[in-house]
Structure formats: C-alpha cells, structure tokens
Design an enzyme around this catalytic site. Structure first.
Site, PDB file in Angstrom:
ATOM      1  N   GLU A   1      -3.741   4.990   3.664  1.00 59.23           N
ATOM      2  CA  GLU A   1      -3.072   4.382   2.218  1.00 59.23           C
ATOM      3  C   GLU A   1      -3.353   2.943   1.827  1.00 59.23           C
ATOM      4  OE1 GLU A   1      -1.507   5.677  -1.707  1.00 59.23           O
ATOM      5  OE2 GLU A   1      -2.114   7.188  -0.014  1.00 59.23           O
ATOM      6  N   THR A   2      -2.774   2.320   2.867  1.00 62.95           N
ATOM      7  CA  THR A   2      -2.857   0.744   2.502  1.00 62.95           C
ATOM      8  C   THR A   2      -4.096   0.244   2.490  1.00 62.95           C
ATOM      9  OG1 THR A   2      -0.576   0.625   3.712  1.00 62.95           O
ATOM     10  CG2 THR A   2      -1.770  -1.377   3.262  1.00 62.95           C
TER      11      THR A   2
END
Length: 129
Positions: A54-55
């Site tokens: 996600e990051t």
C-alpha cells in the site's frame, strides 16, 4: 508527470520502512525485520506485507500526480507467497495503468536472496490536493 521528492510518514517510521528511491514511475523501499513484525509463530505478519504494498504504490501514484494531487488507495490485494522470519524485505512498486481518475500499481516484495515473498496490486483514486 513524474516528480522527485522525499517521502516519509509517522507510520512508516513506526514500522521501520525506509524509502530508497521514489518517483512517479518507480518506488523502492526496504525494511529490516524486527521482532515487532512477527506473529507469535515467528513469521512476518501479513499486515506488514500489505503495508509495504500500500505505501509504495500510494507514494508512487501521488508523486506521479505531482504537488496538486494525492492518490488514495481504494483496493489492496496482497498475496503472501513465502514465509520469512528474519532478514530484509525490499518492495518495488511500478505503475500498471494511470488515468485521469484511477491508477493501478503492482508491487513485488522480495527477501535478501531476491526471492518473491509477497505480491500485490493497489487500485488508487486520484484526488486534487
């Protein structure tokens, strides 16, 4: 549309994620596995892989938009491929599709031997800043 700028957040600091390279076309990050990342059975918690996916995707997508926008994840599909309990994880995110309103990024997480550990795809929505 690619822009270079530094990125960090309190959450990344909390988990120990370090950006190695980040622009709107590619993001590379690494994380050294610590005891705080492990499940009681001694293996890396799956949420850590989802975090890496996600990051890195969100950073790349937002950098591609530039200073006037931000990309927000709306779907994260992360597959866990191999069990690890120590060492270093490396995540590399690249775009699959970038459009006016949505982006799709793909992320591969590998270990020090460059074996695939996790793989993910993140769908992101482009928002004005």
């Amino acid at each position: 549309m690619s822009t270079h700028r530094t990125y960090s957040s309190g959450f990344d600091d909390l988990v120990g994620l370090r950006m190695i390279e980040a622009d709107g076309d590619r993001v590379v990050a690494e994380l050294f596995i610590e005891s705080k990342h492990l499940q009681p059975g001694g293996i890396v918690h799956g949420g850590l892989y989802a975090t890496l996916v996600e990051t890195t995707a969100s950073v790349g997508a937002s950098l591609w938009l530039g200073p006037d926008g931000v990309a927000m994840g709306i779907a994260n599909h992360t597959d866990f491929l191999r069990v690890v309990g120590e060492g270093r994880l490396r995540a590399e995110a690249v775009p699959v599709e970038r459009g006016r309103t949505l982006q799709l990024w793909e992320v591969l997480v590998t270990d020090v031997q460059q074996r695939p550990i996790a793989h993910g795809k993140v769908r992101l929505m482009n928002r004005s800043a």
